[in-house]
Design a protein around this motif. Structure first.
Motif, PDB file in Angstrom:
ATOM      1  N   PHE A 192       0.826  -1.196   0.000  1.00  0.00           N
ATOM      2  CA  PHE A 192       0.000   0.000   0.000  1.00  0.00           C
ATOM      3  C   PHE A 192       0.867   1.255   0.000  1.00  0.00           C
ATOM      4  CE2 PHE A 192      -3.933  -2.185   1.870  1.00  0.00           C
ATOM      5  CZ  PHE A 192      -4.615  -2.089   0.665  1.00  0.00           C
ATOM      6  N   LEU A 193       1.905   1.260   0.830  1.00  0.00           N
ATOM      7  CA  LEU A 193       2.754   2.442   0.961  1.00  0.00           C
ATOM      8  C   LEU A 193       3.535   2.718  -0.321  1.00  0.00           C
ATOM      9  CD1 LEU A 193       3.949   4.713   2.654  1.00  0.00           C
ATOM     10  CD2 LEU A 193       5.645   3.086   3.521  1.00  0.00           C
ATOM     11  N   THR A 194       4.157   1.688  -0.895  1.00  0.00           N
ATOM     12  CA  THR A 194       4.975   1.918  -2.086  1.00  0.00           C
ATOM     13  C   THR A 194       4.125   2.296  -3.300  1.00  0.00           C
ATOM     14  OG1 THR A 194       4.966  -0.489  -2.462  1.00  0.00           O
ATOM     15  CG2 THR A 194       6.884   0.454  -1.344  1.00  0.00           C
ATOM     16  N   THR A 195       2.957   1.684  -3.457  1.00  0.00           N
ATOM     17  CA  THR A 195       2.089   2.071  -4.576  1.00  0.00           C
ATOM     18  C   THR A 195       1.522   3.472  -4.360  1.00  0.00           C
ATOM     19  OG1 THR A 195       0.228   0.907  -3.514  1.00  0.00           O
ATOM     20  CG2 THR A 195       1.458  -0.274  -5.221  1.00  0.00           C
ATOM     21  N   ALA A 196       1.301   3.859  -3.091  1.00  0.00           N
ATOM     22  CA  ALA A 196       0.836   5.218  -2.806  1.00  0.00           C
ATOM     23  C   ALA A 196       1.910   6.242  -3.174  1.00  0.00           C
ATOM     24  CB  ALA A 196       0.462   5.350  -1.339  1.00  0.00           C
ATOM     25  N   ALA A 232      10.607  -0.335  -5.808  1.00  0.00           N
ATOM     26  CA  ALA A 232      10.180  -0.890  -4.524  1.00  0.00           C
ATOM     27  C   ALA A 232       8.896  -1.708  -4.683  1.00  0.00           C
ATOM     28  CB  ALA A 232       9.978   0.226  -3.509  1.00  0.00           C
ATOM     29  N   VAL A 233       7.981  -1.233  -5.539  1.00  0.00           N
ATOM     30  CA  VAL A 233       6.747  -1.983  -5.809  1.00  0.00           C
ATOM     31  C   VAL A 233       7.089  -3.355  -6.385  1.00  0.00           C
ATOM     32  CG1 VAL A 233       4.664  -2.067  -7.230  1.00  0.00           C
ATOM     33  CG2 VAL A 233       5.314   0.061  -6.106  1.00  0.00           C
ATOM     34  N   MET A 234       8.010  -3.392  -7.352  1.00  0.00           N
ATOM     35  CA  MET A 234       8.409  -4.663  -7.951  1.00  0.00           C
ATOM     36  C   MET A 234       9.098  -5.569  -6.933  1.00  0.00           C
ATOM     37  SD  MET A 234       9.668  -3.703 -11.827  1.00  0.00           S
ATOM     38  CE  MET A 234      10.663  -2.263 -11.406  1.00  0.00           C
ATOM     39  N   LEU A 235       9.896  -4.977  -6.056  1.00  0.00           N
ATOM     40  CA  LEU A 235      10.598  -5.754  -5.034  1.00  0.00           C
ATOM     41  C   LEU A 235       9.609  -6.455  -4.109  1.00  0.00           C
ATOM     42  CD1 LEU A 235      13.161  -6.591  -3.496  1.00  0.00           C
ATOM     43  CD2 LEU A 235      12.987  -4.438  -2.229  1.00  0.00           C
ATOM     44  N   PHE A 236       8.648  -5.709  -3.587  1.00  0.00           N
ATOM     45  CA  PHE A 236       7.684  -6.304  -2.658  1.00  0.00           C
ATOM     46  C   PHE A 236       6.725  -7.252  -3.379  1.00  0.00           C
ATOM     47  CE2 PHE A 236       8.682  -2.434  -0.060  1.00  0.00           C
ATOM     48  CZ  PHE A 236       9.263  -3.132   0.996  1.00  0.00           C
ATOM     49  N   GLY A 237       6.389  -6.924  -4.627  1.00  0.00           N
ATOM     50  CA  GLY A 237       5.552  -7.848  -5.394  1.00  0.00           C
ATOM     51  C   GLY A 237       6.257  -9.163  -5.644  1.00  0.00           C
ATOM     52  N   GLY A 238       7.540  -9.099  -5.996  1.00  0.00           N
ATOM     53  CA  GLY A 238       8.315 -10.324  -6.205  1.00  0.00           C
ATOM     54  C   GLY A 238       8.485 -11.110  -4.922  1.00  0.00           C
ATOM     55  N   LEU A 239       8.668 -10.407  -3.807  1.00  0.00           N
ATOM     56  CA  LEU A 239       8.802 -11.090  -2.518  1.00  0.00           C
ATOM     57  C   LEU A 239       7.497 -11.790  -2.146  1.00  0.00           C
ATOM     58  CD1 LEU A 239      10.490 -11.676  -0.001  1.00  0.00           C
ATOM     59  CD2 LEU A 239       9.718  -9.483   0.945  1.00  0.00           C
ATOM     60  N   TRP A 240       6.359 -11.109  -2.392  1.00  0.00           N
ATOM     61  CA  TRP A 240       5.049 -11.711  -2.123  1.00  0.00           C
ATOM     62  C   TRP A 240       4.885 -13.000  -2.927  1.00  0.00           C
ATOM     63  CZ3 TRP A 240       0.693 -13.361  -4.566  1.00  0.00           C
ATOM     64  CH2 TRP A 240      -0.488 -13.451  -3.841  1.00  0.00           C
ATOM     65  N   LEU A 241       5.236 -12.951  -4.216  1.00  0.00           N
ATOM     66  CA  LEU A 241       5.102 -14.118  -5.078  1.00  0.00           C
ATOM     67  C   LEU A 241       6.050 -15.234  -4.647  1.00  0.00           C
ATOM     68  CD1 LEU A 241       3.781 -15.357  -7.583  1.00  0.00           C
ATOM     69  CD2 LEU A 241       5.607 -14.325  -8.960  1.00  0.00           C
ATOM     70  N   ALA A 242       7.279 -14.877  -4.290  1.00  0.00           N
ATOM     71  CA  ALA A 242       8.254 -15.885  -3.877  1.00  0.00           C
ATOM     72  C   ALA A 242       7.810 -16.593  -2.601  1.00  0.00           C
ATOM     73  CB  ALA A 242       9.621 -15.231  -3.668  1.00  0.00           C
ATOM     74  N   LEU A 243       7.277 -15.842  -1.652  1.00  0.00           N
ATOM     75  CA  LEU A 243       6.797 -16.459  -0.410  1.00  0.00           C
ATOM     76  C   LEU A 243       5.603 -17.369  -0.679  1.00  0.00           C
ATOM     77  CD1 LEU A 243       7.021 -13.419   2.044  1.00  0.00           C
ATOM     78  CD2 LEU A 243       8.467 -15.464   2.033  1.00  0.00           C
ATOM     79  N   GLY A 244       4.745 -16.956  -1.627  1.00  0.00           N
ATOM     80  CA  GLY A 244       3.600 -17.785  -1.964  1.00  0.00           C
ATOM     81  C   GLY A 244       3.981 -19.073  -2.664  1.00  0.00           C
ATOM     82  N   LEU A 245       4.920 -19.004  -3.601  1.00  0.00           N
ATOM     83  CA  LEU A 245       5.328 -20.188  -4.355  1.00  0.00           C
ATOM     84  C   LEU A 245       6.155 -21.146  -3.509  1.00  0.00           C
ATOM     85  CD1 LEU A 245       6.312 -18.528  -7.768  1.00  0.00           C
ATOM     86  CD2 LEU A 245       4.310 -19.960  -7.306  1.00  0.00           C
TER      87      LEU A 245
END
Length: 377
Positions: A192-196, A232-245
């Motif tokens: 939320f913060l980085t996309t804001a 930063a958005v890409m970093l957290f998005g990639g981290l979210w996906l990596a944790l999910g996979l």
């Protein structure tokens, strides 16, 4: 051998958080992002002495003020019966994040108004010397004083505290909902913060094009900031996906599993990647001359991220198979509400830029002139 039949019945539920909620989270995010972008040019001007920071900070402050004033209206509308808001103040409920929000938001808005006045005080005083018609009014608004760096820093620190509390509240309020794995993820508040921040930088670029004479220095600086925020958005998005996979963090794995079978969600994921990578690449390769394009995409990306999280997240059933369908209604709880909130923001922008004096800096004399002309018409 006896055969027993078990009949399972599930209920399709309407979305509880309407597009009003999307508008609130979008606008308050832009406001907090705009405030953070304004601090180097005003509250921390000694450290960031480059003139571009002050010009960018003025546009960012306009973003913070207009979005910060419009956001609570959208939040009240999402209560379905706006008169309910006073219940937050007569019932002490510290275990509720919504209750804390009823405290944090007024504190932030009040601090934002004080900070905005402190930052614009010099302009008010300057205009009081040259505008014979409204000179007395401007001098009264300035309270007989000009620029006061200590006052700007003090109010800046106060509103920064309010912004941190609001950012915490808006992120955690959603993340604490354990019934929806897509929301109950530790990384969501950071997303939320980085996309804001990216959306606020994008709106600064849009206002720079239409309300500041297309200042090239501001465009270059804002595009560089935008590239950093999108990174930063890409970093957290990639981290979210990596944790999910990987399944290392169970909540993220459950969130990914809840949408993995949906073709619509795969398309949404592709859109999210493009809406982040494309403006990032443009901002890095061509920071000057691309501000309007990168700005519009960034604002669009910040809004659509919240739409996907809130509205899309409610289409994932808590129990049962498949997904709920949502059709945007045309009335106040749908399209009309979105357009109305955007109209309120534009009205606030026109009012502020119509009555706020032109900065004394010759390099930014053109600032606000197009919007002032629109308001005069």
């Amino acid at each position: 051998m006896d055969t027993s039949i078990v009949e399972l019945i599930n209920v399709t539920r309407e979305v509880a958080w309407l597009p009003w909620a999307v508008q609130y989270f979008f606008l308050i995010g832009l406001s907090v992002g705009g405030l953070l972008l304004s601090l180097p040019g005003y509250a921390f001007a000694r450290t960031f002495a480059h003139g571009g920071w002050r010009r960018l900070g003025r546009l960012a402050l306009l973003v913070a003020l207009t979005c910060g004033l419009a956001a609570p209206v959208a939040l009240l509308s999402d209560l379905h019966q706006p008169g309910r808001f006073w219940h937050f103040y007569v019932v002490f409920r510290p275990s509720s994040w919504m209750w804390w929000g009823s405290v944090f938001i007024p504190f932030y808005v009040a601090g934002l108004l004080a900070y905005g006045w402190a930052c614009f005080r010099e302009e008010l005083q300057e205009h009081g010397r040259v505008d014979s018609r409204l000179a007395a009014l401007y001098r009264l608004a300035a309270l007989g004083g000009g620029r006061d760096d200590r006052l700007i820093r003090a109010t800046g620190l106060v509103v920064l505290t309010g912004a941190a509390l609001v950012a915490l509240y808006t992120g955690v309020e959603v993340a604490v909902v354990k019934a929806r794995p897509l929301w109950h993820t530790p990384i969501l508040p950071l997303q939320f913060l980085t996309t804001a921040l990216a959306g606020a930088a994008g709106l600064v670029l849009v206002l720079n094009r239409f309300a500041a004479g297309n200042d090239r220095g501001v465009e270059r600086l804002a595009n560089r900031l935008l590239a950093g925020f999108l990174g930063a958005v890409m970093l957290f998005g990639g981290l979210w996906l990596a944790l999910g996979l990987s399944g290392i963090e169970r909540t993220h794995a459950e969130a990914l599993e809840s949408v993995a079978t949906s073709e619509a969600w795969r398309v949404t994921a592709l859109w999210a990647v493009l809406a982040t990578v494309v403006p990032f690449a443009i901002a890095v390769a061509k920071p000057v001359g691309s501000g309007l394009l990168t700005g519009l995409i960034a604002v669009h990306g910040a809004w659509m991220f919240r739409w996907t999280v809130f509205i899309g997240g409610q289409t994932v059933p808590k129990t049962g198979a498949g997904f709920y369908e949502y059709a945007l209604p045309a009335g106040p709880d749908g399209l009309l509400g979105i357009v109305g909130t955007a109209g309120l923001w534009l009205f606030l922008l026109l009012v502020i830029t119509a009555f706020l004096p032109v900065p004394p800096d010759p390099a930014s004399r053109l600032m606000s002139r197009p919007l002032r002309a629109m308001a005069a018409e």
